[in-house]
Design an enzyme around this catalytic site. Structure first.
Site, PDB file in Angstrom:
ATOM      1  CD  GLU A 107      -2.828  -1.266   0.114  1.00 36.96           C
ATOM      2  OE1 GLU A 107      -3.010  -0.270  -0.606  1.00 36.96           O
ATOM      3  OE2 GLU A 107      -3.407  -2.363  -0.086  1.00 36.96           O
TER       4      GLU A 107
ATOM      5  NE  ARG B 228     -17.141  -4.475   0.695  1.00 37.62           N
ATOM      6  CZ  ARG B 228     -17.081  -5.727   1.176  1.00 37.62           C
ATOM      7  NH1 ARG B 228     -18.133  -6.505   1.176  1.00 37.62           N
ATOM      8  NH2 ARG B 228     -15.933  -6.201   1.636  1.00 37.62           N
TER       9      ARG B 228
ATOM     10  CB  CYS C  72      -6.572  -2.571   6.200  1.00 38.51           C
ATOM     11  SG  CYS C  72      -6.693  -4.302   6.681  1.00 38.51           S
TER      12      CYS C  72
ATOM     13  CG  HIS D 294      -4.361  -5.219   2.014  1.00 42.35           C
ATOM     14  ND1 HIS D 294      -4.561  -3.867   1.842  1.00 42.35           N
ATOM     15  CD2 HIS D 294      -5.255  -5.607   2.954  1.00 42.35           C
ATOM     16  CE1 HIS D 294      -5.555  -3.473   2.653  1.00 42.35           C
ATOM     17  NE2 HIS D 294      -5.992  -4.511   3.330  1.00 42.35           N
TER      18      HIS D 294
HETATM   19  N1  PCA Z   1      -8.486  -6.668   6.214  1.00 40.53           N
HETATM   20  C1  PCA Z   1      -9.472  -5.627   6.373  1.00 40.53           C
HETATM   21  C2  PCA Z   1      -9.483  -5.330   7.846  1.00 40.53           C
HETATM   22  C3  PCA Z   1      -8.786  -6.457   8.517  1.00 40.53           C
HETATM   23  C4  PCA Z   1      -8.113  -7.178   7.412  1.00 40.53           C
HETATM   24  O1  PCA Z   1      -7.329  -8.122   7.554  1.00 40.53           O
HETATM   25  C5  PCA Z   1      -9.213  -4.411   5.486  1.00 40.53           C
HETATM   26  O2  PCA Z   1      -8.628  -4.560   4.399  1.00 40.53           O
HETATM   27  O3  PCA Z   1      -9.605  -3.306   5.852  1.00 40.53           O
END
Ligand code: PCA
Length: 202
Positions: free
Chosen positions: A78, A88, A141, A165
């Site tokens: 990111e 959502r 996140c 991610h």
């Molecule tokens: N993914 C979610 C929140 C916790 C996670 O592991 C996100 O992408 O916001």
């Protein structure tokens, strides 16, 4: 050097969260480095609070947060977190904010302070499917990434922080449609190891 790594608990009906599964499998120390691992609740109100509490106690040089991005096929580095909550689905305590700022006094966005392009190159050198991402979403996140960078901007300007991610694990994808992308846990662990060695290397 101190490094704080975070992963999330499962959410959205899943039984595991690959981010925490992968963080768990990393060693607790690397030469010259103490690695602290923190499992965060998938909850707007507490995830960032717990992470920032740990940062103020442990004073890490680097914070690497991780989370699950279901459906993506690659490790996503990111680059930016935005000052917006827009969920959502409800978080794990039933909170579902819409169109709220994370920090009323905060800037619209923060860039990751990790060397994202270099990390991408190292992952691809290692044969890992990886990409740069320009949206960490508007769920927990993004909230965590924004809040850690907001904390750093005000309290720890030397600290470097960012977010990665990871896809679903194969066992999560199996329960969904045939085309759902996934990545084996060992590949995720290898990705995080490559990132750590790049961040701690000479
Ligand atoms: N993914 C979610 C929140 C916790 C996670 O592991 C996100 O992408 O916001």
């Amino acid at each position: 050097m101190n490094i704080l790594m975070t992963g999330f608990e499962p959410f959205g009906g899943e039984k595991v969260n690959p981010s925490w599964e992968a963080v768990c499998k990393l060693p607790d120390a690397l030469p010259g480095t103490e690695l602290r691992k923190l499992r965060l609740p998938t909850a707007f109100k507490t995830a960032a609070e717990l992470a920032c509490g740990e940062i103020s106690a442990f004073k890490p040089d680097i914070v690497l947060c991780t989370g699950q991005a279901g459906g993506c096929a690659a490790v996503r580095i990111e680059r930016v977190a935005i000052n917006l909550r827009d969920a959502r689905i409800p978080d794990n305590v039933g909170f579902q904010p819409t169109d709220e700022p994370i920090a009323r006094d905060g800037p619209a966005a923060y860039f990751s302070t990790l060397p994202t392009r270099r990390l991408l190159d190292r992952l691809r050198d290692g044969g890992i499917a990886a990409e740069l991402s320009y949206s960490a979403g508007t769920f927990v996140c993004n909230e965590l990434m924004y809040s850690v960078l907001h904390y750093a901007a005000r309290n720890a300007p030397e600290m470097r922080a960012g977010f990665v991610h990871v896809p679903y694990l194969p066992e999560q994808a199996e329960a969904k449609s045939a085309k759902t992308a996934s990545m084996p846990l060992a590949e995720m662990v290898r990705s995080l190891s490559i990132i750590l060695s790049e961040l701690t290397g000479p």
